[in-house]
Design a protein around this motif. Sequence first.
Motif, PDB file in Angstrom:
ATOM      1  N   SER A 133       0.813  -1.213   0.000  1.00  0.00           N
ATOM      2  CA  SER A 133       0.000   0.000   0.000  1.00  0.00           C
ATOM      3  C   SER A 133       0.848   1.264   0.000  1.00  0.00           C
ATOM      4  O   SER A 133       0.321   2.358  -0.211  1.00  0.00           O
ATOM      5  N   GLY A 134       2.135   1.129   0.275  1.00  0.00           N
ATOM      6  CA  GLY A 134       3.007   2.294   0.341  1.00  0.00           C
ATOM      7  C   GLY A 134       2.785   3.130   1.583  1.00  0.00           C
ATOM      8  O   GLY A 134       3.086   4.332   1.585  1.00  0.00           O
ATOM      9  N   LEU A 135       2.266   2.523   2.649  1.00  0.00           N
ATOM     10  CA  LEU A 135       1.925   3.271   3.856  1.00  0.00           C
ATOM     11  C   LEU A 135       2.903   2.970   4.976  1.00  0.00           C
ATOM     12  O   LEU A 135       3.365   1.842   5.145  1.00  0.00           O
ATOM     13  N   LYS A 136       3.203   3.998   5.767  1.00  0.00           N
ATOM     14  CA  LYS A 136       4.095   3.838   6.914  1.00  0.00           C
ATOM     15  C   LYS A 136       3.342   3.157   8.053  1.00  0.00           C
ATOM     16  O   LYS A 136       2.213   3.554   8.376  1.00  0.00           O
ATOM     17  N   PRO A 137       3.942   2.181   8.693  1.00  0.00           N
ATOM     18  CA  PRO A 137       3.229   1.445   9.744  1.00  0.00           C
ATOM     19  C   PRO A 137       2.889   2.285  10.972  1.00  0.00           C
ATOM     20  O   PRO A 137       1.943   1.970  11.685  1.00  0.00           O
ATOM     21  N   ASP A 138       3.635   3.365  11.213  1.00  0.00           N
ATOM     22  CA  ASP A 138       3.355   4.185  12.394  1.00  0.00           C
ATOM     23  C   ASP A 138       2.453   5.376  12.086  1.00  0.00           C
ATOM     24  O   ASP A 138       2.227   6.225  12.953  1.00  0.00           O
ATOM     25  N   SER A 139       1.901   5.428  10.871  1.00  0.00           N
ATOM     26  CA  SER A 139       0.949   6.493  10.539  1.00  0.00           C
ATOM     27  C   SER A 139      -0.350   6.274  11.293  1.00  0.00           C
ATOM     28  O   SER A 139      -0.821   5.137  11.432  1.00  0.00           O
ATOM     29  N   LYS A 140      -0.943   7.353  11.767  1.00  0.00           N
ATOM     30  CA  LYS A 140      -2.223   7.256  12.461  1.00  0.00           C
ATOM     31  C   LYS A 140      -3.373   7.363  11.457  1.00  0.00           C
ATOM     32  O   LYS A 140      -3.230   7.974  10.398  1.00  0.00           O
ATOM     33  N   ILE A 141      -4.483   6.768  11.811  1.00  0.00           N
ATOM     34  CA  ILE A 141      -5.645   6.763  10.930  1.00  0.00           C
ATOM     35  C   ILE A 141      -6.049   8.187  10.546  1.00  0.00           C
ATOM     36  O   ILE A 141      -6.404   8.456   9.399  1.00  0.00           O
ATOM     37  N   LYS A 142      -5.982   9.098  11.491  1.00  0.00           N
ATOM     38  CA  LYS A 142      -6.414  10.473  11.232  1.00  0.00           C
ATOM     39  C   LYS A 142      -5.532  11.188  10.217  1.00  0.00           C
ATOM     40  O   LYS A 142      -5.942  12.203   9.634  1.00  0.00           O
ATOM     41  N   GLU A 143      -4.327  10.690   9.989  1.00  0.00           N
ATOM     42  CA  GLU A 143      -3.403  11.305   9.038  1.00  0.00           C
ATOM     43  C   GLU A 143      -3.645  10.832   7.606  1.00  0.00           C
ATOM     44  O   GLU A 143      -3.019  11.345   6.684  1.00  0.00           O
ATOM     45  N   LEU A 144      -4.548   9.878   7.426  1.00  0.00           N
ATOM     46  CA  LEU A 144      -4.759   9.265   6.121  1.00  0.00           C
ATOM     47  C   LEU A 144      -6.179   9.507   5.628  1.00  0.00           C
ATOM     48  O   LEU A 144      -7.090   9.751   6.417  1.00  0.00           O
ATOM     49  N   SER A 145      -6.340   9.408   4.330  1.00  0.00           N
ATOM     50  CA  SER A 145      -7.663   9.583   3.727  1.00  0.00           C
ATOM     51  C   SER A 145      -8.349   8.232   3.585  1.00  0.00           C
ATOM     52  O   SER A 145      -7.744   7.170   3.786  1.00  0.00           O
ATOM     53  N   GLU A 146      -9.616   8.277   3.222  1.00  0.00           N
ATOM     54  CA  GLU A 146     -10.355   7.036   2.994  1.00  0.00           C
ATOM     55  C   GLU A 146      -9.746   6.259   1.826  1.00  0.00           C
ATOM     56  O   GLU A 146      -9.774   5.030   1.805  1.00  0.00           O
ATOM     57  N   GLU A 147      -9.167   6.976   0.869  1.00  0.00           N
ATOM     58  CA  GLU A 147      -8.517   6.312  -0.260  1.00  0.00           C
ATOM     59  C   GLU A 147      -7.318   5.481   0.214  1.00  0.00           C
ATOM     60  O   GLU A 147      -7.093   4.371  -0.268  1.00  0.00           O
ATOM     61  N   HIS A 148      -6.556   6.032   1.165  1.00  0.00           N
ATOM     62  CA  HIS A 148      -5.433   5.286   1.729  1.00  0.00           C
ATOM     63  C   HIS A 148      -5.922   3.987   2.376  1.00  0.00           C
ATOM     64  O   HIS A 148      -5.358   2.912   2.151  1.00  0.00           O
ATOM     65  N   ILE A 149      -6.947   4.106   3.211  1.00  0.00           N
ATOM     66  CA  ILE A 149      -7.443   2.949   3.945  1.00  0.00           C
ATOM     67  C   ILE A 149      -8.046   1.917   3.001  1.00  0.00           C
ATOM     68  O   ILE A 149      -7.867   0.703   3.185  1.00  0.00           O
ATOM     69  N   SER A 150      -8.749   2.372   1.978  1.00  0.00           N
ATOM     70  CA  SER A 150      -9.342   1.447   1.005  1.00  0.00           C
ATOM     71  C   SER A 150      -8.252   0.663   0.282  1.00  0.00           C
ATOM     72  O   SER A 150      -8.388  -0.554   0.058  1.00  0.00           O
ATOM     73  N   ARG A 151      -7.188   1.347  -0.069  1.00  0.00           N
ATOM     74  CA  ARG A 151      -6.074   0.661  -0.738  1.00  0.00           C
ATOM     75  C   ARG A 151      -5.437  -0.364   0.198  1.00  0.00           C
ATOM     76  O   ARG A 151      -5.107  -1.471  -0.209  1.00  0.00           O
ATOM     77  N   LEU A 152      -5.292   0.005   1.467  1.00  0.00           N
ATOM     78  CA  LEU A 152      -4.696  -0.907   2.437  1.00  0.00           C
ATOM     79  C   LEU A 152      -5.561  -2.146   2.631  1.00  0.00           C
ATOM     80  O   LEU A 152      -5.045  -3.265   2.702  1.00  0.00           O
ATOM     81  N   VAL A 153      -6.874  -1.964   2.722  1.00  0.00           N
ATOM     82  CA  VAL A 153      -7.776  -3.111   2.875  1.00  0.00           C
ATOM     83  C   VAL A 153      -7.679  -4.029   1.670  1.00  0.00           C
ATOM     84  O   VAL A 153      -7.631  -5.261   1.796  1.00  0.00           O
ATOM     85  N   LYS A 154      -7.633  -3.439   0.484  1.00  0.00           N
ATOM     86  CA  LYS A 154      -7.524  -4.231  -0.743  1.00  0.00           C
ATOM     87  C   LYS A 154      -6.239  -5.048  -0.757  1.00  0.00           C
ATOM     88  O   LYS A 154      -6.246  -6.259  -1.042  1.00  0.00           O
ATOM     89  N   MET A 155      -5.110  -4.414  -0.436  1.00  0.00           N
ATOM     90  CA  MET A 155      -3.831  -5.116  -0.459  1.00  0.00           C
ATOM     91  C   MET A 155      -3.744  -6.167   0.653  1.00  0.00           C
ATOM     92  O   MET A 155      -3.121  -7.219   0.485  1.00  0.00           O
ATOM     93  N   THR A 156      -4.372  -5.887   1.782  1.00  0.00           N
ATOM     94  CA  THR A 156      -4.389  -6.867   2.865  1.00  0.00           C
ATOM     95  C   THR A 156      -5.162  -8.109   2.449  1.00  0.00           C
ATOM     96  O   THR A 156      -4.721  -9.245   2.672  1.00  0.00           O
ATOM     97  N   ARG A 157      -6.304  -7.896   1.844  1.00  0.00           N
ATOM     98  CA  ARG A 157      -7.111  -9.015   1.354  1.00  0.00           C
ATOM     99  C   ARG A 157      -6.364  -9.803   0.278  1.00  0.00           C
ATOM    100  O   ARG A 157      -6.318 -11.041   0.308  1.00  0.00           O
TER     101      ARG A 157
END
Length: 489
Positions: free
Chosen positions: A197-221
């Motif tokens: 997802s290209g996301l830092k593991p120590d990033s907080k949810i509030k620092e990210l957009s819904e697009e970030h989280i959607s991409r992370l869920v997709k890659m996790t799945r």
Amino acid sequence: MVEGPGCKLKGEKIKAKLLKQTVKDVKGNAVDRSVRKKKKAEVAESSGAPLTENPFQRLVGHTLDDVLTLGKELFMFFGDSCLRVHFLMAGSFRVNNEQVDKDGGKNVPATSSLEIQFSKDTLTFYKTGAEIRPSSTCRQKHLTLKDLDICSPTFNPKRAVTEMMLDQERQLCDVLLDQEVLPGVGNIIKNEALFDSGLKPDSKIKELSEEHISRLVKMTRDFSMVFYRCRKNGTNLRQYMKVYHKGKCGECESKIVTTRMGEDNQRVTYFCPACQTDDIKKRGQLKLPSKNSLLGWVQSGKDNSGKDDWTCSKCTLLNAANQRNCSVCLAPRNNLTATPAQPKRKAPSETPSLAGSDSKRLKTQEGKVSQPQPKKTGSVLKSSSDSQQTDCSKIPTCSSHKVRCVMRQTFKENENKGRWFFTCAAVPATKRCNFFQWADEGFPHCTGHGKVCALRTVMKQGPNNGRRFFCCPLRKDSCQFFEWAPGYG
């Protein structure tokens, strides 16, 4: 570690073998512990406390009605009672003392956690946690969370995104491992999904957009389904890993940061500071071997070109163009949404198109990817900066293969527990020779106690992350001895 994909496979195997059989007897460590508790209850009965029965005896005489999995939990239903099993870090099972699960491990302990004698077969669990719960409670839990289970055919990505965004103050590395948010996600899936997802593991949810989280869920799945297929087919999952237990990034070859972070500060996190920047646009411009394409290669037929592949709207799985039903949830294609064509994949007789070091893998027959060249384990890490070149001069080469050995640590419960040793690193393991040499014979002794030093790794983020050093082996009353360990990776 047994993560969601491994637990799902274990549940499928047990259900196929033992469904509708009746329990004749139960024994094992879990039963013995219950007996000891019962004896304590009998002592307490004299003071008016109620007598507690052995709960595992409730299974005797009942038939196995159903087997369900939820994340890392296995539920076996016997009428009103349910056997709940957690496979912990290295749990496994056998049927009639035969290994049924390819992910079950070859070496099992002498004593079992739980042994169930059925009418036809014997089921034995090792290194697991087992307890008896009401069936109604377990079914309700499964019903509530099954569409969040990362391996469930009814996985709901929209609900997963909503659940992840509820607690804005938590870090991604904590949210992903929360079994009430995404049941089944373990440390391997966490690290690889964050990388993809290209996301830092120590990033907080509030620092990210819904697009970030959607991409992370997709890659996790997607990575979870790759994990599932590898475990099911008995293939090596490491060929799809880019950061977990790696010294260099599998894509850009930058040094991987190995650290401890999160709420409990116990789980090790691996990430690439160059690739994981929270910049989705930048990540999209990189040569990312998306888990879609990898998943397509794992899941699809032999002659799939990648054209007109379609994504299941229920479980987000990428399916080949020639498939009429989803490979996981079996939903028909006409009820699903077509997606743009994915990058073209090579035929199975060739090496799959992977980025970074994976593209250098050897070709093998029947579309299987060969093992990588001898790899460094978590025990051998590179130094922290370009100015500090890795010195492996103290790591010997085995006489048979002339390849540099790997350094491992003993964990068996004996007088050598904790000692480091060198062993052959040839791949596959069946070709390894019998080379063995104690590594700690060359370690210094601490000045305070005169004991052989412990070899440790810097886990804090910073210029020295990943460097090895010697220190006093005593956890308590340790002296202040410290010395860098050049030559040991």
